[in-house]
Design a protein around this motif. Structure first.
Motif, mmCIF file in Angstrom:
data_model
loop_
_atom_site.group_PDB
_atom_site.id
_atom_site.type_symbol
_atom_site.label_atom_id
_atom_site.label_comp_id
_atom_site.label_asym_id
_atom_site.label_seq_id
_atom_site.Cartn_x
_atom_site.Cartn_y
_atom_site.Cartn_z
ATOM 1 N N ALA A 104 -102.959 41.978 -47.344
ATOM 2 C CA ALA A 104 -104.356 42.397 -47.537
ATOM 3 C C ALA A 104 -105.077 42.554 -46.193
ATOM 4 C CB ALA A 104 -105.093 41.381 -48.406
ATOM 5 N N THR A 105 -104.880 41.596 -45.280
ATOM 6 C CA THR A 105 -105.530 41.683 -43.967
ATOM 7 C C THR A 105 -105.009 42.893 -43.199
ATOM 8 O OG1 THR A 105 -105.775 39.278 -43.895
ATOM 9 C CG2 THR A 105 -105.972 40.457 -41.805
ATOM 10 N N LEU A 106 -103.721 43.164 -43.314
ATOM 11 C CA LEU A 106 -103.130 44.335 -42.651
ATOM 12 C C LEU A 106 -103.733 45.624 -43.198
ATOM 13 C CD1 LEU A 106 -100.903 45.444 -40.743
ATOM 14 C CD2 LEU A 106 -99.392 45.496 -42.734
ATOM 15 N N THR A 107 -103.914 45.682 -44.500
ATOM 16 C CA THR A 107 -104.499 46.874 -45.125
ATOM 17 C C THR A 107 -105.917 47.109 -44.613
ATOM 18 O OG1 THR A 107 -103.168 46.570 -47.117
ATOM 19 C CG2 THR A 107 -105.148 47.925 -47.325
ATOM 20 N N ARG A 108 -106.712 46.031 -44.514
ATOM 21 C CA ARG A 108 -108.083 46.167 -43.993
ATOM 22 C C ARG A 108 -108.075 46.605 -42.540
ATOM 23 N NH1 ARG A 108 -108.833 41.445 -47.080
ATOM 24 N NH2 ARG A 108 -108.576 40.130 -45.230
ATOM 25 N N ALA A 119 -106.059 45.368 -33.194
ATOM 26 C CA ALA A 119 -106.139 44.402 -34.296
ATOM 27 C C ALA A 119 -105.074 44.708 -35.355
ATOM 28 C CB ALA A 119 -107.529 44.432 -34.907
ATOM 29 N N TYR A 120 -104.896 46.012 -35.631
ATOM 30 C CA TYR A 120 -103.860 46.401 -36.600
ATOM 31 C C TYR A 120 -102.467 46.023 -36.076
ATOM 32 C CZ TYR A 120 -100.563 49.400 -39.068
ATOM 33 O OH TYR A 120 -99.468 49.856 -39.771
ATOM 34 N N GLN A 121 -102.199 46.316 -34.807
ATOM 35 C CA GLN A 121 -100.882 46.018 -34.247
ATOM 36 C C GLN A 121 -100.599 44.514 -34.246
ATOM 37 O OE1 GLN A 121 -101.398 48.498 -30.542
ATOM 38 N NE2 GLN A 121 -99.318 49.114 -31.037
ATOM 39 N N LYS A 122 -101.633 43.733 -33.954
ATOM 40 C CA LYS A 122 -101.450 42.281 -33.962
ATOM 41 C C LYS A 122 -101.064 41.790 -35.349
ATOM 42 C CE LYS A 122 -103.850 37.946 -32.914
ATOM 43 N NZ LYS A 122 -105.125 37.325 -32.446
ATOM 44 N N ALA A 127 -99.800 43.703 -37.743
ATOM 45 C CA ALA A 127 -98.503 44.298 -38.074
ATOM 46 C C ALA A 127 -97.362 43.509 -37.433
ATOM 47 C CB ALA A 127 -98.461 45.752 -37.608
ATOM 48 N N ASP A 128 -97.588 42.975 -36.232
ATOM 49 C CA ASP A 128 -96.580 42.135 -35.578
ATOM 50 C C ASP A 128 -96.332 40.871 -36.400
ATOM 51 O OD1 ASP A 128 -96.287 43.909 -33.509
ATOM 52 O OD2 ASP A 128 -97.631 42.847 -32.137
ATOM 53 N N ARG A 129 -97.414 40.288 -36.895
ATOM 54 C CA ARG A 129 -97.272 39.074 -37.714
ATOM 55 C C ARG A 129 -96.496 39.370 -39.000
ATOM 56 N NH1 ARG A 129 -99.274 36.432 -41.933
ATOM 57 N NH2 ARG A 129 -100.659 38.149 -42.528
ATOM 58 N N ILE A 130 -96.843 40.502 -39.645
ATOM 59 C CA ILE A 130 -96.148 40.876 -40.875
ATOM 60 C C ILE A 130 -94.680 41.189 -40.577
ATOM 61 C CG2 ILE A 130 -96.021 42.618 -42.693
ATOM 62 C CD1 ILE A 130 -98.301 40.665 -43.096
#
Length: 554
Positions: A158-162, A355-358, A360-363
């Motif tokens: 959900a956080t990645l989508t936002r 912010a998205y890449q960070k 996405a790295d976690r995911i």
């Protein structure tokens, strides 16, 4: 979940009505009894090609009705209904009906509403998974592997989508600003000229009506000015009416006592004098009100004509000129301060992308961890299923940035190697037949309740195996059926013994026509059928005893 299936005039089936329940249902019968007809009929209801060969010989049409439990509100089925303008009452079962005519053509209905075969195919993955050697959907489709891995690893995106949405919104804002500045740059010369003209004119809202009314008043005054002068001269001039009345009053005052009639005449003249003086006062007031400055009239007309000309030039109403001036000044200001504004927007894009890449790295890290755990879980299921030489892996590969999405920057695909030293390849390109079904079963058991439809059908998953492997398949199917409805077409007594319900498919011939029928078996009939599967045509007491032993632990 599939709750009922009604078949009319499909190949060898004249009329068949079946009820289904949760758990593990097994379908058995001799080779050639028509088990595939059942699957073909269900496939027809789920949007498969409406082949006229499915229509029973001599019948005008074939019809299949599949009934499923009420869909989850706001779930994928409900969304498909909304997207296609269909009504779905909450709590109502889902009824799919498909008709194929013998002379060609087919019709589909969903809850008595017309539905295309395409819509039925869209609904199918959310209702039933059919796994067999010709399956090309479900677990074999790489497009669903990422979601399955996320479900297995309990990965919340959900956080990645936002973050992805914020990044794309920032890019859209930057793009819009660039486009606006580009347009403004092309029109810069015109824009500067227009702003200069409007700034010099300084139009105000309502100004046109004020000028027009003032002009009309001065034009009226100009028109009556000559008449007013004549009236004033006749009333108050040297030879005017007031002068004559005053002279007459003075003369009558001297002689009024000579006769009463003269006194009355003097009173009448005095009254006339009073009225004439009142008329003089009103005339002066009117003259003052209608007085105008010819220079002011000329100035107002020039201003009015200038406003109207400017309004025609810009194709707006005169009252909208002030707003237009503000808009053009704003556009020019944006153009002049564009680089500074673009810098802020570009910084916002950079920040949102980071912010998205960070995230996405976690995911990505979470998916790698989940992939390792899934690989281990599947590996533990392969040996009991006589796939101990095979290897399974979950590939989590990074996509090019042009392929990044709200689901991240990973491509996820399940791959296998069936023999030692053989390269890994997609599941569908290596496995075949019963081997494919066993791989799918191993995956399904490892994934447990993650993803997939509420009903799964395995077509001859036990093909080419027996003994301990068949028992292992039966145990895993039974375990998997605790979470989802399973229907299994099987030739294995070990698998059949694990079923919660048992359906027998058989042909019968009346000397003229051959028909296929399906009926549920009682406990005794079930034991007899499993004994037949163990011993063949002649059922022995030993086979019956073995059938009893197989059923007891189930």
């Amino acid at each position: 979940m599939l709750t009922a299936l009604s078949i009319r005039d499909v190949v060898l089936i004249e009329a068949l009505d079946l009820d289904f329940a949760a758990g593990l249902g097994v379908l058995t019968g001799e080779t050639g009894a028509g088990k595939s007809i059942l699957l073909d009929a269900l496939g027809l209801a789920l949007g498969a090609r409406g082949d006229t060969a499915l229509v029973r010989h001599g019948a005008k049409q074939a019809a299949v009705t599949a009934i499923f439990a009420a869909p989850v509100p706001d779930g994928p089925v409900a969304r498909l209904f909304d997207d296609n303008g269909l009504d779905l009452e909450p709590g109502e079962p889902l009824i799919i009906r498909r008709i194929v005519k013998a002379d060609g053509g087919s019709r589909g209905f969903v809850n008595d509403q017309p539905a295309s075969a395409g819509l039925l195919r869209d609904l199918a993955p959310h209702l039933v998974e059919i796994h067999g050697q010709h399956d090309d959907r479900g677990l074999l489709n790489p497009r669903g592997h990422r979601a399955l891995l996320d479900g297995f690893g309990r990965i919340d995106t959900a956080t990645l989508t936002r973050a992805y949405r914020d990044w794309r919104d920032a890019e859209a804002a930057l793009g819009a600003a660039l486009a606006e500045i580009e347009v403004a740059q092309r029109d810069r010369e015109w824009l500067e000229h227009a702003v200069a003209e409007l700034t010099a004119l300084r139009p105000e809202p309502g100004e046109e009506e004020t000028l027009a009314e003032r002009r009309r008043s001065m034009q009226r005054a100009e028109k009556v000015a000559g008449d007013l002068t004549q009236v004033e001269e006749r009333l108050d001039g040297p030879n005017g009416a007031l002068s004559a009345l005053r002279q007459a009053a003075r003369a009558l005052e001297r002689i009024a006592e000579a006769h009463p009639a003269l006194t009355e005449s003097l009173a009448a003249v005095d009254r006339a004098l009073v009225e004439a003086e009142a008329a003089e006062v009103a005339l002066r007031e009117a003259s003052d009100a209608l007085a105008f400055d010819a220079g002011a009239l000329e100035d107002d007309e020039s201003r009015l004509f200038a406003l109207r000309a400017m309004a025609r030039k810009h194709r707006v109403q005169p009252d909208d000129l002030a707003t237009l001036a503000e808009e053009l000044v704003g556009r020019l200001a944006l153009l002049e301060s564009g680089e500074a504004g673009l810098g802020k927007l570009e910084a916002a894009v950079t920040k949102a992308r980071a912010a998205y890449q960070k995230e996405a790295d976690r995911i990505h890290a979470a998916r790698l961890d989940a992939a390792a755990r899934l690989d281990a879980a599947v590996a533990g299921e392969l040996a009991p299923l006589k796939l101990d030489a095979a290897r399974f892996r979950t590939v989590v590969a990074e996509l090019d940035d042009g392929q990044w999405s709200s689901s991240g920057r990973d491509r996820v695909e399940f791959e296998i190697s069936t023999n030692p030293g053989a390269p890994f390849a997609p599941l569908a390109k290596i496995a075949s037949g019963g081997e494919l079904s066993r791989f799918i079963l191993a995956l399904k058991v490892a994934l447990a309740e993650e993803g997939g439809a509420a009903t799964m059908i395995f077509d001859e998953i036990d093909r080419g195996v027996g003994g301990a492997v068949a028992s292992a398949i039966g145990d895993r199917l039974h375990r998997l059926s605790r979470a989802t409805q399973l229907l299994v077409v099987t030739h294995s007594p070990q698998v059949a013994a694990r079923g919660d319900r048992h359906l027998l498919i058989a042909k019968r011939h009346d000397g003229i026509v051959t028909r296929t029928g399906v009926r549920p078996l009682s406990s005794d009939e079930r034991r007899e059928e499993i004994a037949r599967m163990l011993s063949g045509a002649e059922i022995t007491d030993e086979a019956r005893a073995q059938a009893r032993r197989l059923i007891e632990p189930a």
